[in-house]
Design a protein around this motif. Structure first.
Motif, PDB file in Angstrom:
ATOM      1  N   THR A  73       0.780  -1.399  -0.123  1.00 45.15           N
ATOM      2  CA  THR A  73       0.062  -0.019   0.288  1.00 45.15           C
ATOM      3  C   THR A  73       1.007   1.120   0.053  1.00 45.15           C
ATOM      4  OG1 THR A  73      -0.282   0.219   2.423  1.00 45.15           O
ATOM      5  CG2 THR A  73      -2.300  -0.856   1.283  1.00 45.15           C
ATOM      6  N   GLY A  74       1.823   1.666   0.780  1.00 42.75           N
ATOM      7  CA  GLY A  74       2.800   2.313   0.467  1.00 42.75           C
ATOM      8  C   GLY A  74       3.994   2.530  -0.835  1.00 42.75           C
ATOM      9  N   TRP A  75       3.831   1.478  -0.995  1.00 38.23           N
ATOM     10  CA  TRP A  75       4.251   1.489  -2.855  1.00 38.23           C
ATOM     11  C   TRP A  75       3.361   2.509  -3.551  1.00 38.23           C
ATOM     12  CZ3 TRP A  75       2.195  -1.104  -7.150  1.00 38.23           C
ATOM     13  CH2 TRP A  75       2.692  -1.216  -8.426  1.00 38.23           C
ATOM     14  N   VAL A  76       1.259   1.801  -4.067  1.00 39.31           N
ATOM     15  CA  VAL A  76       0.602   2.873  -4.192  1.00 39.31           C
ATOM     16  C   VAL A  76       0.372   3.426  -4.172  1.00 39.31           C
ATOM     17  CG1 VAL A  76      -2.005   2.133  -4.893  1.00 39.31           C
ATOM     18  CG2 VAL A  76      -0.298   0.454  -4.793  1.00 39.31           C
ATOM     19  N   GLN A  77       0.768   3.902  -2.102  1.00 37.00           N
ATOM     20  CA  GLN A  77       0.669   5.490  -2.254  1.00 37.00           C
ATOM     21  C   GLN A  77       1.082   7.127  -3.347  1.00 37.00           C
ATOM     22  OE1 GLN A  77       0.835   5.087   2.035  1.00 37.00           O
ATOM     23  NE2 GLN A  77      -0.726   6.757   2.443  1.00 37.00           N
ATOM     24  N   GLU A  78       2.687   5.838  -2.874  1.00 37.84           N
ATOM     25  CA  GLU A  78       4.230   6.554  -3.805  1.00 37.84           C
ATOM     26  C   GLU A  78       3.483   6.628  -5.006  1.00 37.84           C
ATOM     27  OE1 GLU A  78       7.295   4.828  -2.322  1.00 37.84           O
ATOM     28  OE2 GLU A  78       7.182   6.038  -0.896  1.00 37.84           O
ATOM     29  N   ILE A  79       3.489   5.578  -6.055  1.00 32.16           N
ATOM     30  CA  ILE A  79       3.054   5.923  -7.356  1.00 32.16           C
ATOM     31  C   ILE A  79       2.176   6.312  -7.051  1.00 32.16           C
ATOM     32  CG2 ILE A  79       4.312   3.338  -7.631  1.00 32.16           C
ATOM     33  CD1 ILE A  79       1.381   2.468  -8.666  1.00 32.16           C
ATOM     34  N   SER A  80       0.531   6.761  -6.680  1.00 30.40           N
ATOM     35  CA  SER A  80      -0.579   7.601  -7.253  1.00 30.40           C
ATOM     36  C   SER A  80       0.296   9.061  -7.446  1.00 30.40           C
ATOM     37  CB  SER A  80      -1.745   7.408  -5.504  1.00 30.40           C
ATOM     38  OG  SER A  80      -1.986   5.624  -5.339  1.00 30.40           O
ATOM     39  N   ARG A  81       0.851   9.584  -6.626  1.00 26.26           N
ATOM     40  CA  ARG A  81       1.546  11.029  -6.741  1.00 26.26           C
ATOM     41  C   ARG A  81       1.999  10.842  -7.802  1.00 26.26           C
ATOM     42  NH1 ARG A  81       3.741  12.137  -0.882  1.00 26.26           N
ATOM     43  NH2 ARG A  81       2.193  12.283   0.549  1.00 26.26           N
ATOM     44  N   ALA A  82       3.380   9.990  -8.132  1.00 28.99           N
ATOM     45  CA  ALA A  82       3.811  10.167  -9.123  1.00 28.99           C
ATOM     46  C   ALA A  82       3.430   9.500 -10.464  1.00 28.99           C
ATOM     47  CB  ALA A  82       5.147   8.801  -9.524  1.00 28.99           C
ATOM     48  N   ILE A  83       2.457   9.097 -10.061  1.00 30.15           N
ATOM     49  CA  ILE A  83       0.510   9.175 -12.155  1.00 30.15           C
ATOM     50  C   ILE A  83       1.023  11.025 -12.047  1.00 30.15           C
ATOM     51  CG2 ILE A  83      -0.769   8.325 -12.495  1.00 30.15           C
ATOM     52  CD1 ILE A  83      -0.336   6.055 -11.259  1.00 30.15           C
ATOM     53  N   GLY A  84       0.501  11.412 -11.118  1.00 32.51           N
ATOM     54  CA  GLY A  84      -0.349  12.689 -11.449  1.00 32.51           C
ATOM     55  C   GLY A  84       1.227  14.280 -11.892  1.00 32.51           C
ATOM     56  N   GLU A  85       2.144  13.900 -11.405  1.00 32.24           N
ATOM     57  CA  GLU A  85       3.227  14.659 -11.890  1.00 32.24           C
ATOM     58  C   GLU A  85       3.788  13.774 -12.971  1.00 32.24           C
ATOM     59  OE1 GLU A  85       6.546  14.070  -9.033  1.00 32.24           O
ATOM     60  OE2 GLU A  85       5.270  14.981  -6.778  1.00 32.24           O
ATOM     61  N   GLN A  86       3.903  12.679 -13.485  1.00 30.45           N
ATOM     62  CA  GLN A  86       4.911  12.538 -14.428  1.00 30.45           C
ATOM     63  C   GLN A  86       3.835  11.559 -16.022  1.00 30.45           C
ATOM     64  OE1 GLN A  86       7.154   9.149 -12.757  1.00 30.45           O
ATOM     65  NE2 GLN A  86       7.785  10.538 -11.122  1.00 30.45           N
ATOM     66  N   VAL A  87       2.889  11.974 -15.423  1.00 33.32           N
ATOM     67  CA  VAL A  87       1.718  11.386 -16.363  1.00 33.32           C
ATOM     68  C   VAL A  87       0.213  12.085 -17.189  1.00 33.32           C
ATOM     69  CG1 VAL A  87       0.354   9.207 -17.693  1.00 33.32           C
ATOM     70  CG2 VAL A  87       1.968   8.827 -16.065  1.00 33.32           C
ATOM     71  N   TYR A  88       0.205  12.570 -15.530  1.00 34.15           N
ATOM     72  CA  TYR A  88      -0.967  13.331 -15.601  1.00 34.15           C
ATOM     73  C   TYR A  88      -0.676  14.696 -16.311  1.00 34.15           C
ATOM     74  CZ  TYR A  88      -3.773   9.317 -14.336  1.00 34.15           C
ATOM     75  OH  TYR A  88      -4.593   7.837 -13.670  1.00 34.15           O
ATOM     76  N   HIS A  89       0.273  15.207 -15.685  1.00 34.23           N
ATOM     77  CA  HIS A  89       0.350  17.136 -15.826  1.00 34.23           C
ATOM     78  C   HIS A  89       1.507  17.390 -15.555  1.00 34.23           C
ATOM     79  CE1 HIS A  89      -2.424  16.975 -11.484  1.00 34.23           C
ATOM     80  NE2 HIS A  89      -3.345  16.549 -12.714  1.00 34.23           N
ATOM     81  N   PRO A  90       2.374  16.273 -16.414  1.00 32.45           N
ATOM     82  CA  PRO A  90       3.770  17.638 -17.228  1.00 32.45           C
ATOM     83  C   PRO A  90       3.231  18.314 -17.946  1.00 32.45           C
ATOM     84  CG  PRO A  90       3.546  15.095 -18.093  1.00 32.45           C
ATOM     85  CD  PRO A  90       2.176  15.310 -16.894  1.00 32.45           C
ATOM     86  N   ALA A  91       3.911  19.521 -18.398  1.00 30.06           N
ATOM     87  CA  ALA A  91       3.810  20.184 -19.434  1.00 30.06           C
ATOM     88  C   ALA A  91       5.225  19.977 -20.660  1.00 30.06           C
ATOM     89  CB  ALA A  91       4.378  21.543 -18.742  1.00 30.06           C
ATOM     90  N   GLY A  92       5.324  20.595 -21.704  1.00 28.69           N
ATOM     91  CA  GLY A  92       6.470  21.305 -22.153  1.00 28.69           C
ATOM     92  C   GLY A  92       7.106  19.709 -22.730  1.00 28.69           C
ATOM     93  N   VAL A  93       8.270  20.149 -22.661  1.00 21.66           N
ATOM     94  CA  VAL A  93       9.131  18.681 -23.607  1.00 21.66           C
ATOM     95  C   VAL A  93       9.292  17.452 -21.882  1.00 21.66           C
ATOM     96  CG1 VAL A  93      11.766  18.267 -23.458  1.00 21.66           C
ATOM     97  CG2 VAL A  93      11.464  20.225 -23.851  1.00 21.66           C
ATOM     98  N   ALA A  94       8.655  17.314 -20.589  1.00 19.22           N
ATOM     99  CA  ALA A  94       8.149  16.515 -20.306  1.00 19.22           C
ATOM    100  C   ALA A  94       6.939  15.289 -21.268  1.00 19.22           C
ATOM    101  CB  ALA A  94       8.050  16.660 -19.062  1.00 19.22           C
ATOM    102  N   ALA A  95       5.877  16.557 -21.025  1.00 20.44           N
ATOM    103  CA  ALA A  95       5.050  15.966 -21.945  1.00 20.44           C
ATOM    104  C   ALA A  95       5.732  15.311 -23.464  1.00 20.44           C
ATOM    105  CB  ALA A  95       3.872  17.069 -21.884  1.00 20.44           C
TER     106      ALA A  95
END
Ligand code: FAD
Length: 393
Positions: free
Chosen positions: A340-362
């Motif tokens: 569950t700790g891993w899922v807590q962490e990936i939930s944050r990471a998905i937001g930052e790295q997959v759903y919300h990036p801009a520019g080159v990161a996107a």
């Protein structure tokens, strides 16, 4: 037969009541509200949730009210192009053995609640806010807000992200306010034009915001959820919000996404919170589970799925017959906290790295995910949806 108290009658509380009763114990669920119910709209359930629901004896009923979506689609919320799509039939079903589906939250909850009501070892009490607990080597007791003291052999804190039981056990303060605001609306399918009746979970990812839509309640409604990282600091939970504000906030989404957004008439808003993972969930005969133990952002759509897995794991451990609740709760924490700790962490990471990036990161996200084969995509979600392997059995 021991008496197990459960503080909180949300999804985690009622699922755990069922699991504990099926393991051979009596259960008393203490819910602070005047009725057992669930607020909110749609909820996505991965194969791991349906596996757990089957183990609780209610899988078929939940599947009957679910929409078996065909695919998870990730769209670029700037260009309108599809980035990637994971089909949920064929190889997905073969690999995980259970569907990925979407339900109305109340449909899932009602099935669990009805199963609790018809189990003779489960008692459900409303208007019973738990104020604190006491625990010694032999028993546990809780004091309700009324001053009444209720005794049992063990206590499970399933009282959500602002858990009273956790506050006393861990004293780790308020949850972290993510700064992300979500706007949600549910639309009757009659008002949705045929061209927008997509049988998928579709997510439009754009800089600092994203928009998800999918059918729920056997296809009778369309669920809309639009999220923006607007550095919100105030905790908000289900407050009605002006439609024009929602439309203006997401006005720069592509035309098709806006067509979906415009279908929403009545909107409510939440500011999302979570916590960092912790490895201590028990204090002798008292244990935490569900959001009380591991609250997470909803970006992996796994909070309720994890609560259902918790319930099954605890039921399995209790069914082994060990009457030492402290030992059982320690094993439960050892089995569940890492995953569950891993899922807590990936939930944050998905937001930052997959759903919300801009520019080159996107652009990099699009290139990387766009190049994934079906097998790559299945490998990516494998750890999430596969049956968790017990570490202590
Ligand atoms: C916007 C959003 C979308 C989500 N989407 C998904 C998704 O798609 N898939 C998924 O798996 N998960 C999703 N989740 C997460 C999921 O909703 C939660 O993880 C899950 O509902 C937690 O259930 P719970 O029973 O642990 O907590 P809660 O639902 O918070 O239940 C706690 C219960 O305890 C009661 N209570 C509180 N304090 C006391 C007390 N002192 N005494 C007695 N009773 C008390 C409360 O009244 C409540 O009934 C989403 C969450 C959000 C916010």
């Amino acid at each position: 037969m021991a008496e197990v108290l459960i503080a909180g009658g949300g999804i985690a509380g009622v699922a755990t009541a069922l699991a504990v009763a099926r393991s051979g114990h009596r259960v008393l669920v203490l819910e602070r509200n005047a009725e057992f119910t669930e607020l909110g709209a749609g909820i996505q359930l991965g194969p791991n949730a349906f596996r757990a629901l089957d183990r609780l004896g209610v899988g078929e009923q939940v599947q009957a009210g679910a929409v078996m979506v065909e695919a998870l689609s990730l769209m670029d919320g700037v260009t309108g192009q599809r980035i990637t799509q994971l089909p949920l039939t064929g190889e997905f079903r073969e690999r995980f053995g259970y569907p990925y589906a979407v339900v109305h939250r109340i449909d899932l909850y009602s099935v669990l609640l009805a199963a609790c009501r018809s189990h003779k070892a489960i008692e459900l009490r409303t208007d019973a806010p738990v104020r604190d607990y006491r625990c010694d080597g032999k028993e546990v007791s809780v004091t309700l807000a009324s001053g009444e003291v209720v005794r049992g052999d063990a206590l499970i804190g399933a009282d959500g992200i602002r858990s009273t039981i956790r506050a006393q056990m861990l004293g780790d303060g308020e949850p972290r306010v993510s700064g992300h605001t979500i706007y949600r609306s549910v639309v009757p399918m009659e008002s949705v034009p045929d061209r927008l009746r997509w049988n998928t979970v579709t997510l439009w990812a754009a800089p600092k915001h994203h928009f998800v839509h999918y059918p729920i309640a056997g296809g009778k409604f369309l669920n809309l959820a639009a999220t923006i990282d607007n550095a919100a600091t105030e905790v908000v939970s289900g407050r009605p919000v002006d439609r024009d504000l929602v439309l203006a906030t997401f006005a720069h989404l592509p035309a098709t996404a806006r067509d979906f957004l415009h279908l929403g008439q009545e909107w409510r808003t939440w500011v999302l919170c979570d916590r960092d993972p912790v490895r201590r969930w028990n204090d002798g005969r008292v244990v935490l589970l569900g959001d009380a133990a591991h609250p997470m952002l909803q970006y992996a759509a796994q909070g309720a799925c994890m609560a259902l897995e918790d319930a099954v794991c605890l039921g399995d451990l209790l069914a082994e017959g060990d009457s030492d609740f402290t030992a059982v709760f320690e094993r439960f924490t050892a089995e569940r906290a890492e995953r569950t700790g891993w899922v807590q962490e990936i939930s944050r990471a998905i937001g930052e790295q997959v759903y919300h990036p801009a520019g080159v990161a996107a652009e990099e996200r699009n290139a990387s995910l766009g190049a994934h084969t079906l097998t790559d995509l299945l490998d990516l979600v494998d750890r999430l949806y596969r049956e968790p392997v017990p570490s202590t059995r």
